[in-house]
Write an enzyme that holds these catalytic residues in place. Structure first.
Site, PDB file in Angstrom:
ATOM      1  N   HIS A 291     -10.845  -4.651  10.464  1.00  0.00           N
ATOM      2  CA  HIS A 291     -11.468  -4.476   9.152  1.00  0.00           C
ATOM      3  C   HIS A 291     -12.797  -3.733   9.219  1.00  0.00           C
ATOM      4  CE1 HIS A 291      -8.524  -7.570   8.244  1.00  0.00           C
ATOM      5  NE2 HIS A 291      -8.700  -7.354   6.964  1.00  0.00           N
TER       6      HIS A 291
ATOM      7  N   GLU B 168       0.800  -1.230   0.000  1.00  0.00           N
ATOM      8  CA  GLU B 168       0.000   0.000   0.000  1.00  0.00           C
ATOM      9  C   GLU B 168       0.830   1.276   0.000  1.00  0.00           C
ATOM     10  OE1 GLU B 168      -0.910  -2.614   1.857  1.00  0.00           O
ATOM     11  OE2 GLU B 168      -2.951  -3.072   1.200  1.00  0.00           O
TER      12      GLU B 168
END
Lengths: 326, 443
Positions: free
Chosen positions: A129, A60
């Site tokens: 998450h 990322e």
């Protein structure tokens, strides 16, 4: 108008923009051959080829930075984070590079790009998450933060975000991807920085964004049954915020509830209620009430997860409170 | 192609250099991917054959010798042609010597004109004196915040710039004054930036750490260690996307090399064959931590092995070596072969920043580099030995540069501070009137 899903609306926006501007490309994990982890980029590899739809390694920070550099060099990257939870790894590039580049270079370089992906609480995936972090980005000068709550806004706002000359943090909602609604065909633009009155009402203003807009609308239906006429405002763009639309509504209803999925402390609701207090104090007949996610990491167990999130019942309760019905 | 095979794992010795630096641009235009075609095709075949048996060390040596001899022959032949053209009567040895003198000097088979040598020397010296001036201004509290000087590292700034095209992108960390000066930015604007003045290179918004010049393709000036490396591959990506053959020269230090972002970047750059030259300025210390205390593998040019990024180590105190090796690295990247690492061995004479007394190293160590390997003194000696100039001329040049730098500092200091209105400028490009907050409307 065709009825399509939220994910298809996003897909249409990206395809349209890529067709009209060769500088636009899509990069991220699983965006190409897998057609997107949430199938947002379905068919785009086939349509645009591997030059413009690019699968990345799981990296990322690296590909966020690549996007920053590519935008400085004149391209228009759409950088997809599979979810915004993983963007935390890329914070340096978003906060220290993209957001500051125009200012720090005296206007010589800028980063016209979109970071996009799924945000907010998902279902049954526990703490790492499931979280709403838009307040992190909204705090930073140089960034724009956009959060559509329905398919048509998703399409129009993403098109605007891609055309915008600044770095846009575009936070989709994982739970909303399958929502179906009418969406204008072809080119469709929703300007950034413009709130939308999703339901007009006289008695109380409910300000809610992203998935919480749906909750607020459901609460408004319930409140109507109880004789309270609620107005629902979706800011759509968190930063910059269309405070004029919110203040005008409060001037009419004299009461406000601000709803967000994220945590209460220093959240979006804190900002909006402060703005109302600063600019519409004399209009208020009651203190602004916030409905937020509980101040805990998201638990896995179904009952605990439900408890951790804001509910329609809580919104109804808050609206009754500001209307002195309790 | 030979070069493509040879870069397979680690590159410590690149193949022979091109014939002459002054023809580089033309060569590139004519042979974008095949500079080897300048050599005898038969020789290329032979070298390719040798490479098939690359386990044989002696063959490698023979190969290298043949390369050197060939280059010597090529050069002599070309001089011969020039001589015959210039002196149809057969010329004389005197004439030949004059011709060589006019051409400058030859280093590792590469010719440098007197003009380019003077240019490189003067820029190195300019950077040295500029940094000294900056240090002085900092001492007088005229420069605020952090200020990282590059004294000792000038050969890298200048040698790389000599090798690069002006259209190539370059970005580095916060030790950036030398690089932006070498790129050709206005020294008064650079000094004004240090002083926080309106005419600063970024209008007084960045200071020492954030020098940018988009016109010169200089993208910073990045303050977070290693941050510029993913950005650098982004520029490389854009170049490949547009197929415009520009290389991204992405500079980091021996501290930055340990950031995870660097390896994410190595991986993607190699995976997609992005035109990037990763330059590591190894000045032996990441702030106060010596390389041996920070790095398990101290040969930093090997850090790309796992990503199939070839690397080479270069004497960063030798401007001609820097120029030569950077040229080869640029050619590699430009030819579509993907990224390459160039580790420049260097030393900073000053502390990490102005507040660092550098007690973590001995005076002897500093002196050893300073008096023994100084890049400016080294080039001066080479030029004097080649009969291009004299020590006195250098002294005169030094006096002139000091004067120029003093004038630059004076002019920069005379500038006003930025107008308060620019506080709100350049936060975003597309303002949305009425929305909150937008510049000037906060509060």
């Amino acid at each position: 108008m065709a009825k399509i899903t939220y994910r298809e609306a996003l897909n249409q926006a990206m395809c349209n923009e890529m067709e009209r501007d060769d500088r636009v490309f899509l990069m991220g994990e699983e965006v190409a051959e897998y057609n997107g982890a949430y199938k947002v980029s379905q068919g785009m590899l086939e349509k645009f080829g591997p030059r413009r739809v690019i699968d990345t390694p799981i990296t990322e920070l690296g590909f966020a930075g690549l996007g920053v550099g590519a935008s400085m060099a004149g391209l228009r990257p759409i950088i997809e984070f599979m979810t915004w939870n993983f963007a935390i790894l890329a914070m340096d590039q978003i906060v220290n590079a993209a957001a500051k580049m125009k200012y720090m270079t005296g206007g010589q370089y800028s980063c016209p790009m979109v970071f996009r992906g799924a945000g907010g609480a998902a279902a049954r995936v526990s703490s790492q998450h499931s979280q709403a972090l838009e307040n992190w980005y909204a705090n930073i000068p140089g960034l724009k933060v956009v959060m559509p709550s329905n398919p048509a806004d998703a399409k129009g706002l993403l098109a605007s975000s891609i055309r915008d000359n600044d770095t846009v943090i575009f936070i989709e909602n994982e739970i909303n991807y399958g929502d179906v609604a009418e969406v204008p065909e072809g080119e469709y633009i929703v300007p950034l920085g413009k709130a939308d009155v999703k339901r007009a009402g006289r008695d109380v203003t409910l300000v809610a964004h992203s998935r919480m807009t749906g909750y607020a609308l459901a609460a408004a239906e319930e409140l109507a049954k109880q004789g309270i006429d609620a107005e629902v405002i979706d800011p759509r763009t968190i930063r910059p915020l269309d405070e004029a639309t919110i203040l005008a509504s409060v001037a009419k209803t004299n009461r406000a509830v601000v709803i967000e999925e994220g945590w209460r402390f220093a959240g979006i609701g804190a900002e909006i209620s402060a703005r109302i207090m600063e600019k519409a104090f004399d209009d208020l007949d009651a203190p602004v009430v916030r409905v937020t996610g509980k101040d805990v990491p998201m638990p896995y167990a179904a009952n605990l997860e439900t408890l951790a999130l804001p509910s329609v019942a809580e919104i109804v309760e808050a609206a009754r409170t500001v209307c002195n019905r309790n | 192609m030979l070069r493509r095979v040879n870069y397979s794992i680690i590159l410590t010795h690149l193949p022979a250099p091109k014939v002459a630096s002054f023809s580089r641009v033309q060569e590139y235009e004519t042979y974008p991917f095949a500079s080897q075609s300048l050599l005898d095709p038969a020789l290329s075949d032979f070298r390719a054959q040798v490479l098939k048996n690359k386990g044989f060390y002696h063959i490698k040596i023979i190969r290298k010798m043949i390369t050197i001899i060939c280059h010597w022959l090529l050069r002599e032949c070309s001089y011969g042609i020039i001589r015959r053209l210039s002196f149809p009567n057969g010329g004389a040895m005197v004439a030949k010597k004059k011709q060589v003198k006019a051409k400058g000097l030859t280093h590792e088979g590469r010719d440098y004109s007197a003009e380019s040598l003077h240019k490189m020397h003067d820029m190195m010296l300019y950077i040295r004196r500029f940094e000294e001036k900056a240090g002085q201004m900092y001492g007088l509290k005229k420069i605020g915040g952090f200020c990282h000087l590059c004294n000792g590292q000038e050969a890298i700034c200048v040698g790389m710039e000599e090798a690069a095209e002006s259209t190539d992108y370059m970005m580095t960390s916060y030790r950036d004054h030398g690089h932006i000066l070498a790129r050709g930015s206005d020294p008064t604007a650079v000094m004004a930036e240090l002083l926080g003045r309106a005419g600063g290179v970024v209008g007084g918004k960045g200071g020492s750490m954030h020098m940018f010049d988009a016109e010169k393709n200089f993208a910073g000036g990045n303050g977070i260690v290693g941050e510029q490396v993913p950005i650098g591959i982004g520029f490389g990506f854009a170049s490949k996307y547009r197929d415009d053959k520009r290389v991204s020269i992405t500079i980091m230090g021996d501290g930055g090399i340990n950031q995870g972002a660097v390896y994410e970047s190595f991986n993607m750059a190699a995976l997609w064959k992005l035109p990037v030259v990763f330059v590591i300025e190894n000045n032996q210390y990441a702030m106060g931590t010596s390389i041996s205390r920070a790095s398990a593998e101290t040969h930093l040019f090997k850090r790309g092995i796992s990503f199939k990024v070839p690397g080479m180590q270069v004497d960063g105190m030798d401007v001609l070596e820097v120029e030569r090796k950077t040229s080869e690295a640029l050619e590699h990247a430009r030819s579509g072969e993907g990224p390459i690492i160039v580790e420049m061995m260097t030393y900073r004479y000053r502390g990490h920043s102005m507040s660092d007394p550098a007690t973590y190293r001995t005076r002897d160590e500093v002196d050893e580099w300073r008096s023994g390997r100084d890049p400016i003194a080294r080039l001066q000696k080479q030029m004097v030995d080649a009969g291009l100039t004299t020590e006195d001329a250098f002294k005169q040049k030094d006096r002139e540069i000091k004067k120029e730098v003093a004038a630059v500092a004076k002019a920069a200091e005379a500038q006003s501070e930025p107008d308060p209105s620019v506080l709100w400028k350049d936060v975003i490009s597309d303002e949305i009137p009425g929305a909150y907050p937008y510049p000037g409307q906060v509060g």
